[in-house]
Write an enzyme that holds these catalytic residues in place. Structure first.
Site, PDB file in Angstrom:
ATOM      1  N   GLU A   1      14.321 -17.239  38.863  1.00  0.00           N
ATOM      2  CA  GLU A   1      15.246 -16.720  37.832  1.00  0.00           C
ATOM      3  C   GLU A   1      14.505 -15.863  36.803  1.00  0.00           C
ATOM      4  OE1 GLU A   1      18.463 -19.024  36.477  1.00  0.00           O
ATOM      5  OE2 GLU A   1      18.730 -20.005  38.417  1.00  0.00           O
TER       6      GLU A   1
ATOM      7  N   PHE B   1      22.995 -17.228  45.566  1.00  0.00           N
ATOM      8  CA  PHE B   1      22.884 -15.982  44.798  1.00  0.00           C
ATOM      9  C   PHE B   1      21.754 -15.162  45.419  1.00  0.00           C
ATOM     10  CE2 PHE B   1      20.468 -13.948  41.325  1.00  0.00           C
ATOM     11  CZ  PHE B   1      21.446 -13.265  40.603  1.00  0.00           C
ATOM     12  N   GLY B   2      22.081 -13.992  45.957  1.00  0.00           N
ATOM     13  CA  GLY B   2      21.068 -13.211  46.672  1.00  0.00           C
ATOM     14  C   GLY B   2      20.761 -11.906  45.975  1.00  0.00           C
TER      15      GLY B   2
ATOM     16  N   THR C   1      16.959 -11.203  45.172  1.00  0.00           N
ATOM     17  CA  THR C   1      15.564 -10.864  45.511  1.00  0.00           C
ATOM     18  C   THR C   1      15.429 -10.329  46.932  1.00  0.00           C
ATOM     19  OG1 THR C   1      14.877 -12.670  44.069  1.00  0.00           O
ATOM     20  CG2 THR C   1      13.210 -11.800  45.560  1.00  0.00           C
ATOM     21  N   GLU C   2      14.545  -9.344  47.062  1.00  0.00           N
ATOM     22  CA  GLU C   2      14.210  -8.790  48.387  1.00  0.00           C
ATOM     23  C   GLU C   2      12.697  -8.680  48.471  1.00  0.00           C
ATOM     24  OE1 GLU C   2      16.189  -5.146  49.378  1.00  0.00           O
ATOM     25  OE2 GLU C   2      18.060  -5.812  48.435  1.00  0.00           O
ATOM     26  N   PRO C   3      12.186  -8.538  49.689  1.00  0.00           N
ATOM     27  CA  PRO C   3      10.742  -8.287  49.778  1.00  0.00           C
ATOM     28  C   PRO C   3      10.460  -7.011  48.983  1.00  0.00           C
ATOM     29  CG  PRO C   3      11.728  -8.591  51.975  1.00  0.00           C
ATOM     30  CD  PRO C   3      12.857  -8.538  51.010  1.00  0.00           C
TER      31      PRO C   3
ATOM     32  N   GLY D   1      -5.174 -40.304  37.317  1.00  0.00           N
ATOM     33  CA  GLY D   1      -6.363 -40.183  38.159  1.00  0.00           C
ATOM     34  C   GLY D   1      -6.008 -39.907  39.611  1.00  0.00           C
TER      35      GLY D   1
ATOM     36  N   SER E   1      10.678  -9.208  40.519  1.00  0.00           N
ATOM     37  CA  SER E   1      10.797  -8.930  39.079  1.00  0.00           C
ATOM     38  C   SER E   1      11.521  -7.606  38.855  1.00  0.00           C
ATOM     39  CB  SER E   1       9.402  -8.845  38.452  1.00  0.00           C
ATOM     40  OG  SER E   1       8.720 -10.060  38.655  1.00  0.00           O
TER      41      SER E   1
END
Ligand SMILES: Cc1cc2nc3c(=O)[nH]c(=O)nc-3n(C[C@H](O)[C@H](O)[C@H](O)COP(=O)(O)OP(=O)(O)OC[C@H]3O[C@@H](n4cnc5c(N)ncnc54)[C@H](O)[C@@H]3O)c2cc1C
Length: 385
Positions: A356, A120-121, A123-125, A334, A129
């Site tokens: 997402e 699923f594409g 987002t881009e530079p 720890g 959001s």
């Protein structure tokens, strides 16, 4: 007593067995290598699990929403990186479920029956959001569209065979000019860019996609021109609970491994101090509450009633729980927690709060629903009632 049906319990058990046999033993190795391994797809062939969200009429397993959450929780328990591979493929299918024609669905879902995967594409530079701020364009040319631009941080991008890619058909209209397209791997001009180095989910494939004069048939447009933002938002509503499910599995695993470690580390003290007992109890309360929020959301989704707010709540709550529980598990173990493979759960949790739609963006969605709740239809009382 379980409220799950016998069929759901059987599928959950099958997923648990698969994870125990194929995912848990290899997770550390693939995490250290920092790359996706095709072993996962080979191993999943018999179960056809990558088709669990594909409707029956297209040959898929057609699991109901709660059952999908059960499977994804098990995958998150085994390895959130490999679970992300499955969830991201389903995310891409969701866009086709939302807006695809019968022919497009058949074409997109068929590869999943052979354990191939989708990506699923969106987002881009410069457009994460604010998804409408992208620069990738799709220009109509006769019976084709010609696509130019790039996408970044695309899960499965280097290993998928089919993609849903968002591009502007009318850049002047911004988000309203966004459209969604199916693109098959191998189209001239469609290349895979840099593979990202990641803090967590390192066995998933995350890459940049480069599109230079990529020509696709106009029949690959999902919905109408300008429907892209609506399709993306509906897709994310459907898909965010999958991230919640991975998060629940991840949190449960961090807690279980922490308990195992404490029992080994302090063998003479089967009853550790009350402070520690209460801490473990609080962690289990968080995980169980997250699981119930998730199942409630999935029940709403299955019933076909509006669930945008609950989808955002489940993604936010469950991923915050995964981050908190995995971080507390490391603290309780720890230096062993910090230096062993168990630190992986904490590293893997962080992305659940980011992709997402970040949890800040989810809080915007939720606050909008709180401030302007959808009206509830209340039937008017008749005289005498
Ligand atoms: C491992 C990985 C896998 C991914 N997989 C995919 C994928 O398969 N497909 C895909 O399309 N994308 C994918 N992404 C991209 C991911 O969904 C985006 O990175 C995410 O939506 C955030 O966008 P951004 O990184 O540009 O952050 P930005 O939008 O730059 O945000 C930066 C910070 O500002 C905050 N912020 C931004 N706007 C607001 C606002 N209006 N109000 C309050 N706070 C705000 C954000 O919450 C965040 O904290 C992936 C990313 C990673 C790292």
């Amino acid at each position: 007593m379980s409220v799950l049906t016998p069929e759901q319990l059987a599928i959950k058990q099958a997923a648990k067995d698969f994870v125990a046999q194929h995912i848990i033993p290899r997770a550390g190795e693939f995490d250290r290598a920092g790359e996706f391994h095709p072993y996962l797809l080979e191993a999943a062939k018999a179960s056809k699990i990558f088709a669990m969200a594909v409707p029956k009429e297209y040959g898929g397993l057609d699991y109901d929403s709660v059952t999908q959450a059960l499977v994804l929780e098990e995958w998150g328990y085994g390895c959130a990186g490999m679970g992300t591979t499955l969830a991201a493929s389903i995310l891409s299918m969701d866009s086709v479920l939302v807006a695809g024609t019968d022919e497009q669905k058949r074409r997109y879902f068929t590869p999943m029956l052979n354990t191939e995967i989708g990506a699923f594409g969106l987002t881009e530079p410069g457009a994460g959001s604010d998804a409408g701020a992208g620069k990738t364009t799709a220009v109509r040319d006769g019976d084709d569209y010609v696509i130019n631009g790039s996408k970044c941080w695309i899960t499965n991008g280097g290993v998928a065979t089919v993609y849903v890619i968002y591009a502007l058909t009318d850049p002047a209209r911004g988000a309203k000019g966004l459209s969604a397209f199916i693109i098959e791997r191998g189209r001239p001009g469609f290349t895979i860019g840099t593979v990202d180095h990641k803090l967590g989910i390192r066995s998933s494939n995350t890459v940049e996609l480069l599109l230079k004069d990529v020509r696709i048939p106009a029949a690959n447009l999902l919905g109408k021109e300008g429907d892209g933002m609506k399709i993306a938002m509906k897709t994310l509503d459907l898909a965010r609970p999958a991230i919640a499910a991975l998060s629940v599995g991840l949190a449960q695993r961090a807690l279980d491994e922490c308990v195992k470690h404490l029992q080994k580390r302090f063998p003479d003290k089967p009853q550790p101090g009350q402070t520690l007992q209460f801490k473990l109890a609080d962690m289990q309360i968080q995980v169980e509450a997250a699981r119930q929020v998730l199942h409630h959301t999935m029940a709403l989704r299955q019933a076909g009633v509006p669930f945008s707010k609950e989808s955002a709540i489940s993604k936010t709550f469950c991923s915050d729980v995964a981050m908190s529980v995995s971080s507390q598990a490391v603290s309780l173990m720890g230096s062993y927690g910090y230096t062993s493979e168990l630190g992986k759960y904490m590293r893997d949790s962080k992305i659940m709060q980011i992709y997402e739609g970040t949890n800040q963006i989810q809080r915007l969605v939720i606050s909008r629903a709180v401030l302007a709740p959808a009206p509830v239809a209340v039937p008017a009382l008749k005289a005498g009632e």
